[in-house]
Write a protein that holds these residues in place. Structure first.
Motif, PDB file in Angstrom:
ATOM      1  N   PRO A   1       9.635  -0.859 -22.604  1.00  0.00           N
ATOM      2  CA  PRO A   1      10.515  -1.846 -23.263  1.00  0.00           C
ATOM      3  C   PRO A   1      11.886  -1.297 -23.640  1.00  0.00           C
ATOM      4  O   PRO A   1      12.824  -2.070 -23.881  1.00  0.00           O
ATOM      5  N   THR A   2      12.037   0.015 -23.692  1.00  0.00           N
ATOM      6  CA  THR A   2      13.291   0.600 -24.158  1.00  0.00           C
ATOM      7  C   THR A   2      14.217   1.032 -23.018  1.00  0.00           C
ATOM      8  O   THR A   2      15.373   1.364 -23.260  1.00  0.00           O
ATOM      9  N   SER A   3      13.728   1.034 -21.801  1.00  0.00           N
ATOM     10  CA  SER A   3      14.534   1.467 -20.666  1.00  0.00           C
ATOM     11  C   SER A   3      14.375   0.470 -19.520  1.00  0.00           C
ATOM     12  O   SER A   3      13.263   0.191 -19.085  1.00  0.00           O
ATOM     13  N   ILE A   4      15.497  -0.065 -19.056  1.00  0.00           N
ATOM     14  CA  ILE A   4      15.468  -1.051 -17.975  1.00  0.00           C
ATOM     15  C   ILE A   4      15.827  -0.371 -16.656  1.00  0.00           C
ATOM     16  O   ILE A   4      16.945   0.107 -16.466  1.00  0.00           O
ATOM     17  N   VAL A   5      14.839  -0.322 -15.761  1.00  0.00           N
ATOM     18  CA  VAL A   5      15.047   0.232 -14.422  1.00  0.00           C
ATOM     19  C   VAL A   5      14.448  -0.741 -13.420  1.00  0.00           C
ATOM     20  O   VAL A   5      13.265  -1.069 -13.510  1.00  0.00           O
ATOM     21  N   VAL A   6      15.254  -1.206 -12.491  1.00  0.00           N
ATOM     22  CA  VAL A   6      14.778  -2.111 -11.449  1.00  0.00           C
ATOM     23  C   VAL A   6      15.022  -1.467 -10.091  1.00  0.00           C
ATOM     24  O   VAL A   6      15.913  -0.620  -9.931  1.00  0.00           O
ATOM     25  N   SER A   7      14.215  -1.890  -9.108  1.00  0.00           N
ATOM     26  CA  SER A   7      14.319  -1.291  -7.783  1.00  0.00           C
ATOM     27  C   SER A   7      13.587  -2.141  -6.768  1.00  0.00           C
ATOM     28  O   SER A   7      12.635  -2.846  -7.115  1.00  0.00           O
ATOM     29  N   PRO A   8      14.003  -2.094  -5.510  1.00  0.00           N
ATOM     30  CA  PRO A   8      13.148  -2.651  -4.458  1.00  0.00           C
ATOM     31  C   PRO A   8      11.929  -1.734  -4.286  1.00  0.00           C
ATOM     32  O   PRO A   8      11.920  -0.605  -4.778  1.00  0.00           O
ATOM     33  N   TRP A   9      10.928  -2.206  -3.589  1.00  0.00           N
ATOM     34  CA  TRP A   9       9.725  -1.399  -3.358  1.00  0.00           C
ATOM     35  C   TRP A   9       9.999  -0.474  -2.163  1.00  0.00           C
ATOM     36  O   TRP A   9       9.691  -0.772  -1.018  1.00  0.00           O
ATOM     37  N   CYS A  10      10.619   0.674  -2.443  1.00  0.00           N
ATOM     38  CA  CYS A  10      10.939   1.619  -1.372  1.00  0.00           C
ATOM     39  C   CYS A  10      11.240   2.981  -1.972  1.00  0.00           C
ATOM     40  O   CYS A  10      11.390   3.128  -3.193  1.00  0.00           O
TER      41      CYS A  10
ATOM     42  N   LYS B   1       0.830  -1.209   0.000  1.00  0.00           N
ATOM     43  CA  LYS B   1       0.000   0.000   0.000  1.00  0.00           C
ATOM     44  C   LYS B   1       0.857   1.248   0.000  1.00  0.00           C
ATOM     45  O   LYS B   1       0.550   2.228  -0.664  1.00  0.00           O
ATOM     46  N   GLU B   2       1.928   1.228   0.758  1.00  0.00           N
ATOM     47  CA  GLU B   2       2.841   2.357   0.822  1.00  0.00           C
ATOM     48  C   GLU B   2       4.272   1.866   0.658  1.00  0.00           C
ATOM     49  O   GLU B   2       4.592   0.728   0.999  1.00  0.00           O
ATOM     50  N   LYS B   3       5.107   2.767   0.173  1.00  0.00           N
ATOM     51  CA  LYS B   3       6.516   2.418   0.029  1.00  0.00           C
ATOM     52  C   LYS B   3       7.258   2.760   1.314  1.00  0.00           C
ATOM     53  O   LYS B   3       7.240   3.907   1.768  1.00  0.00           O
ATOM     54  N   PRO B   4       7.934   1.781   1.911  1.00  0.00           N
ATOM     55  CA  PRO B   4       8.725   2.097   3.105  1.00  0.00           C
ATOM     56  C   PRO B   4      10.005   2.831   2.717  1.00  0.00           C
ATOM     57  O   PRO B   4      10.393   2.871   1.546  1.00  0.00           O
ATOM     58  N   ASN B   5      10.674   3.385   3.709  1.00  0.00           N
ATOM     59  CA  ASN B   5      11.959   4.011   3.466  1.00  0.00           C
ATOM     60  C   ASN B   5      12.981   2.926   3.135  1.00  0.00           C
ATOM     61  O   ASN B   5      12.987   1.850   3.730  1.00  0.00           O
ATOM     62  N   CYS B   6      13.846   3.196   2.179  1.00  0.00           N
ATOM     63  CA  CYS B   6      14.801   2.181   1.711  1.00  0.00           C
ATOM     64  C   CYS B   6      15.766   1.742   2.803  1.00  0.00           C
ATOM     65  O   CYS B   6      16.151   0.573   2.866  1.00  0.00           O
ATOM     66  N   LEU B   7      16.169   2.678   3.676  1.00  0.00           N
ATOM     67  CA  LEU B   7      17.086   2.311   4.748  1.00  0.00           C
ATOM     68  C   LEU B   7      16.387   1.435   5.786  1.00  0.00           C
ATOM     69  O   LEU B   7      17.003   0.529   6.360  1.00  0.00           O
TER      70      LEU B   7
END
Length: 331
Positions: A181-190, A113-119
């Protein structure tokens, strides 16, 4: 009819599309089909899809803990030739990229529901020993290196892809942020909102995923099939070299100086013992054994051995007795 055919040709040329490529099925769909043809891949994929899609209640869309466990089993037990094709397939359109993003059922395993802080998310991961280990592997194998051709440590794409896949099924699960499809960006949910004076550290941590040239190049190279000759399949291990045995000095021809002989032999024996080498039956090492088992009287021309059984008087014993008698008389 000729005009119609001409129009079709100009249409493909004008849009830059390849007629052969236009009818080719997308790679992510092909990867899913290949998985279904393998019994183990099909069974474990069906298991995590069923678990991650099972609604628990009106307030809880799924059991994330069970979903993560099923995902870990899939990526740990299915060969990478199937899992990598599903995770890192190359895409030319949005439909393909969306299928790639949906591989891990992100509505349950990734999003919230919400993104936590990455740290805070990183602290949660570090509290679990296995998640902490997987995250450390990712930083070690995917850290951007500007001293290599591929921006990966040791130009090893496979190690980076394996470390990325190894984090799926934990609190730090990464995924594609969109279906571009032209740009690859990955991330954790934060996100880094609310980081306070730790915002710089948070942004640095997040950019290890979102702006990581090693990870981006590795994913693109795998999808394009250009990673085969770049990354080593197995790391090179340098075996410890055994101690080198130096040649034993030859026995001198002149045996008149027994003191120098004794010194030479003792030096040789000490060297051999320190190296822990096994004695053999060579002439030099036989003399080493003789030195360890005999008494050498400085200034004499005799080397006596306890193993002498030739019936002749032993010079060392005789000289020792005479010396003892003289010392007694002197006292």
């Amino acid at each position: 009819m000729i005009l119609a055919n001409t129009f079709c040709i100009f249409f493909f040329l004008g849009t830059g599309a390849d007629p052969a490529m236009s009818v080719k099925s997308n790679h992510c769909l092909d990867a899913a089909k290949a998985c279904n043809l393998n019994e183990n891949c099909k069974r474990l994929r069906s298991a995590y899809i069923s678990t991650c899609n099972r609604e628990v209640s009106n307030f809880e869309r799924c059991n994330r803990r069970k979903c993560h466990k099923a995902l870990r089993q899939f990526f740990d037990r299915v060969p990478s030739e199937y899992t990598y094709r599903m995770l890192f397939c190359s895409c030319r359109d949005q439909a393909c990229a969306e299928r790639r993003r949906q591989t891990i059922l992100p509505i349950c395993s990734y999003e919230d529901k919400e993104k936590p802080n990455c740290l805070e998310l990183r602290n949660m991961c570090r509290a679990d020993h296995l998640c902490r280990s997987r995250l450390a592997d990712f930083h070690a194998n995917c850290r951007a290196s500007y001293q290599t051709m591929t921006s990966c440590p040791s130009d090893n794409y496979q190690a980076c892809l394996g470390s990325y896949a190894g984090m799926i099924g934990f609190d730090m699960t990464p995924n594609y942020v969109d279906s571009n499809p032209t740009s690859i960006v990955v991330s954790p949910w934060c996100s880094c909102r609310g980081s306070g004076n730790m915002e710089e550290e948070c942004e640095k941590f997040l950019k290890d995923f979102t702006e990581n040239p090693c990870l981006r190049n590795a994913i693109q190279a795998f999808g394009n099939g250009t990673d085969v000759n770049v990354s080593p399949k197995n790391p090179l291990f340098h075996a410890t070299q055994p101690p080198r045995m130096e040649k034993t000095p030859s026995l001198p021809d002149d045996l008149n100086d027994s003191t120098s002989l004794g010194t030479s032999v003792i030096t040789t024996c000490t060297s051999i013992q320190e190296q822990g080498l096994k004695l053999n039956k060579s002439k030099e090492l036989s003399m080493c054994f003789t030195e360890l088992t005999t008494n050498i009287i400085p200034g004499s021309n005799f080397v006596g051995s306890p193993d002498s059984v030739d019936g002749r008087p032993r010079p060392v014993i005789t000289l020792t007795a005479v010396t003892f008698l003289l010392l007694t008389l002197a006292l």
